[in-house]
Design an enzyme around this catalytic site. Structure first.
Site, PDB file in Angstrom:
ATOM      1  N   LYS A  52       0.836  -1.205   0.000  1.00 23.33           N
ATOM      2  CA  LYS A  52       0.000   0.000   0.000  1.00 23.33           C
ATOM      3  C   LYS A  52       0.873   1.258   0.000  1.00 23.33           C
ATOM      4  O   LYS A  52       0.605   2.215  -0.734  1.00 23.33           O
ATOM      5  CB  LYS A  52      -0.918   0.010   1.225  1.00 23.33           C
ATOM      6  CG  LYS A  52      -2.043  -1.020   1.166  1.00 23.33           C
ATOM      7  CD  LYS A  52      -2.807  -1.090   2.476  1.00 23.33           C
ATOM      8  CE  LYS A  52      -3.909  -2.146   2.406  1.00 23.33           C
ATOM      9  NZ  LYS A  52      -4.589  -2.385   3.674  1.00 23.33           N
ATOM     10  N   GLN A  96      -4.952  -1.914   9.817  1.00 27.81           N
ATOM     11  CA  GLN A  96      -4.751  -3.239   9.235  1.00 27.81           C
ATOM     12  C   GLN A  96      -5.273  -4.329  10.175  1.00 27.81           C
ATOM     13  O   GLN A  96      -4.924  -4.372  11.344  1.00 27.81           O
ATOM     14  CB  GLN A  96      -3.267  -3.453   8.937  1.00 27.81           C
ATOM     15  CG  GLN A  96      -2.957  -4.760   8.229  1.00 27.81           C
ATOM     16  CD  GLN A  96      -3.578  -4.847   6.838  1.00 27.81           C
ATOM     17  OE1 GLN A  96      -3.627  -3.865   6.117  1.00 27.81           O
ATOM     18  NE2 GLN A  96      -4.057  -6.007   6.477  1.00 27.81           N
ATOM     19  N   ASP A 119     -11.374   2.521   4.170  1.00 25.59           N
ATOM     20  CA  ASP A 119     -11.645   1.090   4.049  1.00 25.59           C
ATOM     21  C   ASP A 119     -13.139   0.827   3.861  1.00 25.59           C
ATOM     22  O   ASP A 119     -13.542  -0.246   3.418  1.00 25.59           O
ATOM     23  CB  ASP A 119     -11.166   0.337   5.301  1.00 25.59           C
ATOM     24  CG  ASP A 119      -9.865  -0.417   5.058  1.00 25.59           C
ATOM     25  OD1 ASP A 119      -9.573  -0.728   3.884  1.00 25.59           O
ATOM     26  OD2 ASP A 119      -9.146  -0.706   6.033  1.00 25.59           O
TER      27      ASP A 119
END
Length: 293
Positions: A52, A96, A119
């Site tokens: 990322k 995460q 997200d």
């Protein structure tokens, strides 16, 4: 059979975003800034977060990696989330998953400011998606919708069977595929581990989206000719003959199912690369929304 090439499509999307970022720079604007929070040293998570960060650099985003110890307390993590929420330089951030067992994931995700939740996991954004309002769509489902759209896969009036009911893939896909407009307008059946005789549903499906995490689960005798198959599953399977000692396998018996499919995603190289591309797309959207306020 046509391959839905996520790797190529993700690169196309990154190039499109990079052009927009360059235009923002040329106009003297602030480029998007994405942060990633990682707790502990899980190998798969570190690899994913690393990719990322590299993708941000590739397209001209600013990026920050917030690396926290495995034994951090829930209170300390919540304090860090609050700090990121209040950081005006930051357009969006992700936490995460998975988190260590002593931390309540739901509490952490609820603490993220919905305006920075790139997200798309916060209930506010999930609810907006369900109501077909503009919002951040979870990155993996967003990527699947982009693949269907860019390869012009017909979805209207089709029967879509979703295998798996997670809040990250299965549930949002069932909502998105049944929404008004393209891609969408499907009749959706959602199946899962408690569904009996699942092949009765898959054999009648025009489109199958599987996110089960069981290697080679979907066999050729479970699908009809011309089916569209989206394989979200990704599992490391031990293989002594391979240099790495393992191979990456999806939910679909690709060698056999691909002979019957009209469109199919490979694993790896299908849905995976799209997830990161759509996270970047959501971050660009967050920057635009913030610049309007």
């Amino acid at each position: 059979m046509q391959l839905l090439d996520g790797k190529k499509t993700a690169e196309d999307i990154k190039n499109e975003i990079a052009a927009e970022v360059q235009a923002i720079k040329d106009a003297g604007g602030k480029v998007p800034h994405l942060a990633a929070v990682i707790v502990g040293t899980d190998g798969a998570s570190l690899t994913y977060v690393g990719s990322k960060v590299r993708s941000c650099q590739q397209i001209g985003f600013d990026s920050t990696l917030v690396s926290l110890p495995e034994d951090i307390t829930e209170e300390a993590l919540l304090a860090k989330i609050k700090e990121l929420n209040e950081d005006d330089d930051l357009d969006g951030f992700i936490v995460q998953l998975p988190l260590p067992k002593h931390i309540n994931e739901e509490k952490i995700l609820m603490a993220v400011n919905p305006d920075k939740d790139v997200d798309g996991f916060h209930p506010t954004n999930f609810g907006k998606m369900a109501l077909e309002m503009d919002t951040f769509i979870p990155a993996t489902p967003f990527g699947i919708m982009q693949l269907l759209e860019r390869y012009k896969v017909e979805t209207s009036g089709k029967h879509t069977v979703v295998i798996g009911r997670s809040h990250i893939v299965g549930r949002p896909m069932s909502i998105l595929m049944s929404r008004k407009g393209y891609p969408g307008d499907s009749t959706v059946t959602i199946t899962h581990s408690r569904t009996k005789n699942i092949e009765e549903y898959t054999r009648n499906a025009d489109i199958i989206i599987t996110a089960l995490g069981v290697p080679n689960y979907l066999k050729a005798n479970m699908v009809k000719e011309g089916v569209v198959v989206i394989d979200v599953g990704i599992t490391r399977v031990e293989d002594a003959s391979h240099p790495k000692g393992y191979i990456i396998t999806g939910d679909v018996d690709f060698a056999e199912v691909s002979k019957k499919a009209s469109f199919i995603t490979p694993v790896p190289g299908g849905v995976g690369p799209m997830t990161i591309a759509m996270l970047l797309k959501n971050t660009l959207l967050a920057r635009k929304l913030r610049s309007r306020n």
